[in-house]
Design an enzyme around this catalytic site. Structure first.
Site, PDB file in Angstrom:
ATOM      1  N   TYR A 152       0.839  -1.199   0.000  1.00  0.00           N
ATOM      2  CA  TYR A 152       0.000   0.000   0.000  1.00  0.00           C
ATOM      3  C   TYR A 152       0.879   1.255   0.000  1.00  0.00           C
ATOM      4  CZ  TYR A 152      -2.732   3.824   1.918  1.00  0.00           C
ATOM      5  OH  TYR A 152      -3.281   5.063   2.128  1.00  0.00           O
ATOM      6  N   LEU A 202      -8.672   2.187  14.141  1.00  0.00           N
ATOM      7  CA  LEU A 202      -9.001   2.340  15.556  1.00  0.00           C
ATOM      8  C   LEU A 202     -10.319   3.090  15.789  1.00  0.00           C
ATOM      9  CD1 LEU A 202      -8.071   2.008  18.489  1.00  0.00           C
ATOM     10  CD2 LEU A 202      -6.886   4.199  18.269  1.00  0.00           C
TER      11      LEU A 202
HETATM   12  N1  UFG Z   1      -5.289  -0.278  16.694  1.00  0.00           N
HETATM   13  C1  UFG Z   1      -5.686  -1.097  17.737  1.00  0.00           C
HETATM   14  N2  UFG Z   1      -6.836  -1.808  17.585  1.00  0.00           N
HETATM   15  C2  UFG Z   1      -7.614  -1.743  16.453  1.00  0.00           C
HETATM   16  C3  UFG Z   1      -7.170  -0.889  15.399  1.00  0.00           C
HETATM   17  C4  UFG Z   1      -6.002  -0.184  15.559  1.00  0.00           C
HETATM   18  O1  UFG Z   1      -5.020  -1.208  18.769  1.00  0.00           O
HETATM   19  O2  UFG Z   1      -8.640  -2.421  16.377  1.00  0.00           O
HETATM   20  C5  UFG Z   1      -4.056   0.527  16.873  1.00  0.00           C
HETATM   21  C6  UFG Z   1      -2.968   0.216  15.862  1.00  0.00           C
HETATM   22  O3  UFG Z   1      -2.154  -0.830  16.309  1.00  0.00           O
HETATM   23  C7  UFG Z   1      -2.242   1.565  15.775  1.00  0.00           C
HETATM   24  C8  UFG Z   1      -3.362   2.591  16.017  1.00  0.00           C
HETATM   25  O4  UFG Z   1      -4.401   1.889  16.657  1.00  0.00           O
HETATM   26  O5  UFG Z   1      -1.315   1.690  16.831  1.00  0.00           O
HETATM   27  C9  UFG Z   1      -3.904   3.186  14.731  1.00  0.00           C
HETATM   28  O6  UFG Z   1      -4.304   2.155  13.849  1.00  0.00           O
HETATM   29  P1  UFG Z   1      -5.208   2.461  12.577  1.00  0.00           P
HETATM   30  O7  UFG Z   1      -5.475   1.145  11.919  1.00  0.00           O
HETATM   31  O8  UFG Z   1      -6.369   3.299  12.962  1.00  0.00           O
HETATM   32  O9  UFG Z   1      -4.265   3.378  11.677  1.00  0.00           O
HETATM   33  P2  UFG Z   1      -2.838   3.074  11.038  1.00  0.00           P
HETATM   34  O10 UFG Z   1      -1.911   4.111  11.574  1.00  0.00           O
HETATM   35  O11 UFG Z   1      -2.440   1.665  11.175  1.00  0.00           O
HETATM   36  O12 UFG Z   1      -3.124   3.278   9.482  1.00  0.00           O
HETATM   37  C10 UFG Z   1      -3.834   4.405   9.035  1.00  0.00           C
HETATM   38  C11 UFG Z   1      -4.510   4.080   7.726  1.00  0.00           C
HETATM   39  C12 UFG Z   1      -3.511   3.890   6.639  1.00  0.00           C
HETATM   40  C13 UFG Z   1      -2.619   5.036   6.574  1.00  0.00           C
HETATM   41  C14 UFG Z   1      -1.974   5.304   7.893  1.00  0.00           C
HETATM   42  C15 UFG Z   1      -1.149   6.555   7.856  1.00  0.00           C
HETATM   43  O13 UFG Z   1      -5.264   2.894   7.848  1.00  0.00           O
HETATM   44  O14 UFG Z   1      -4.196   3.781   5.426  1.00  0.00           O
HETATM   45  O15 UFG Z   1      -2.971   5.465   8.894  1.00  0.00           O
HETATM   46  O16 UFG Z   1      -0.425   6.675   9.023  1.00  0.00           O
HETATM   47  F1  UFG Z   1      -1.661   4.818   5.664  1.00  0.00           F
END
Ligand code: UFG
Length: 344
Positions: A152, A202
């Site tokens: 991605y 999240l």
């Molecule tokens: N998290 C949890 N439980 C969940 C979902 C997430 O603990 O059910 C945690 C993750 O481990 C992380 C934080 O919450 O520490 C944020 O996770 P998200 O999935 O909300 O966001 P990400 O940072 O992983 O990814 C998002 C988008 C991507 C983008 C990225 C940019 O999904 O498309 O932000 O930083 F590229």
């Protein structure tokens, strides 16, 4: 100055909020969306919120050059394009990298070719903070090392590079916006994030737990090198992000070509998963049951923007608080328990 703009993926989460801001400013919008992960209802609601029924909607895929050619021919001269359309699930991109290279990279290439044919060379592109990979030094500035660690992020970085070449060699005006973590919803509760199936992210997971749609949140690891052990991200209100797009477009349109801009769009204030949960509980008075589980593959300890360049160049900075992210996201969830599905 009002403009005529093409917005790809305009019905999606960030696209719909940006369309609302642009419509309210008087711009004319043509939207191309294949509705693979979005609903036409979002655009109806955008129009009713803006009290302007003027959006032209074209259902189709950005990889379809004929459809784009026809759209450019039929809608008169376009002043610029905002390109949101694309796929964004990290896990899916690992499982199906070819799909991501096709939709994200090939889709952007087709769009750029059609723009070139029609003499339109002003483009704002949706990029992502995940192009920085797993950084260990902060603050993250636009010239910090990029190290995309999954397909991605690799596809987003590849498109940034393709667009850099267009601005350098073909005189385009290009801005790649590296979004950190957009959350929340328009304060009306009429438009918001509507993930298909179990949310990956999240915030929508938290609002679905709050609504009783899911029993508890799984926190993916509490053994990161962060003060409370949970992952840190730079969450920003989606309306702030929408306003960043209109500020970026105005900046590009005011300047002679070529322009090449890469901008971090975040608050500069990282928050851990536990801080977000507690912020949500405080803002809404609800409690969010959670359980610590194993780390999610591909996650990094911390991403936090240095947003100084956007502030300096655009005069834009995030204005809305974590509390507003929570109350607005919760209002959307309550008013639309199943998102846009089954809505009247
Ligand atoms: N998290 C949890 N439980 C969940 C979902 C997430 O603990 O059910 C945690 C993750 O481990 C992380 C934080 O919450 O520490 C944020 O996770 P998200 O999935 O909300 O966001 P990400 O940072 O992983 O990814 C998002 C988008 C991507 C983008 C990225 C940019 O999904 O498309 O932000 O930083 F590229």
């Amino acid at each position: 100055m009002t403009c005529r703009l093409l917005i790809t993926g305009g019905a999606g989460f960030i696209g719909s909020h940006t369309c609302l801001v642009l419509l309210a400013q008087g711009h004319e919008l043509v939207i191309v969306d294949n509705f693979s992960n979005s609903s036409p209802l979002a655009l109806q609601r955008v129009q009713s919120l803006a009290q302007r029924n003027t959006i032209q909607v074209v259902e189709g895929d950005v990889r379809d050059a004929d459809l784009l050619d026809q759209t450019f021919r039929s809608c008169g001269e376009l002043d610029g394009v905002i390109h949101f359309a694309g796929l964004k699930a990290v896990g899916e991109s690992v499982a199906n990298p070819l799909l991501y290279w096709d939709v994200n990279v090939n889709g952007s290439r087709v769009l750029a070719e059609v723009m070139q044919r029609h003499g339109c060379s002003t483009l704002v592109f949706s990029s992502t903070a995940t192009v920085y990979g797993a950084p260990i030094t902060f603050p993250l500035r636009e010239d910090s090392l990029t190290d995309p660690i999954h397909p991605y992020a690799q596809t987003k970085r590849a498109v940034e590079q393709m667009l850099d070449a267009l601005s350098r060699n073909a005189g385009w005006r290009i801005a790649s916006l590296r979004y950190f973590n957009p959350v929340g919803a328009h304060p009306s509760g009429q438009i918001g994030e509507d993930p298909l199936g179990v949310p990956n992210n999240l915030f929508p997971f938290i609002t679905q737990v709050a609504a009783g749609r899911r029993e508890r949140l799984h926190i993916f690891g509490n053994d990161y090198a962060t003060p409370d052990g949970t992952g840190i991200r730079d969450y920003l209100h989606v309306m702030d992000l929408a306003e960043a797009h209109s500020a970026t477009l105005a900046h590009l349109l005011e300047r002679p070509a070529p322009v090449q801009l890469t901008l971090n769009i975040g608050t500069g204030c990282g928050r851990s998963v536990l801080e977000v949960i507690h912020g949500f509980e405080q803002a809404t008075g609800l409690s969010i049951p959670y359980e610590i589980v194993a780390r999610r593959p591909g996650d990094v300890a911390k991403l936090e923007a240095c947003p100084a360049k956007a502030e300096q160049l655009l005069g834009w900075s995030a204005q809305r608080s974590l509390e507003e992210m929570c109350t607005d996201g919760w209002a959307w969830q309550q008013a639309n328990p199943m998102g846009y599905r089954n809505a009247p």
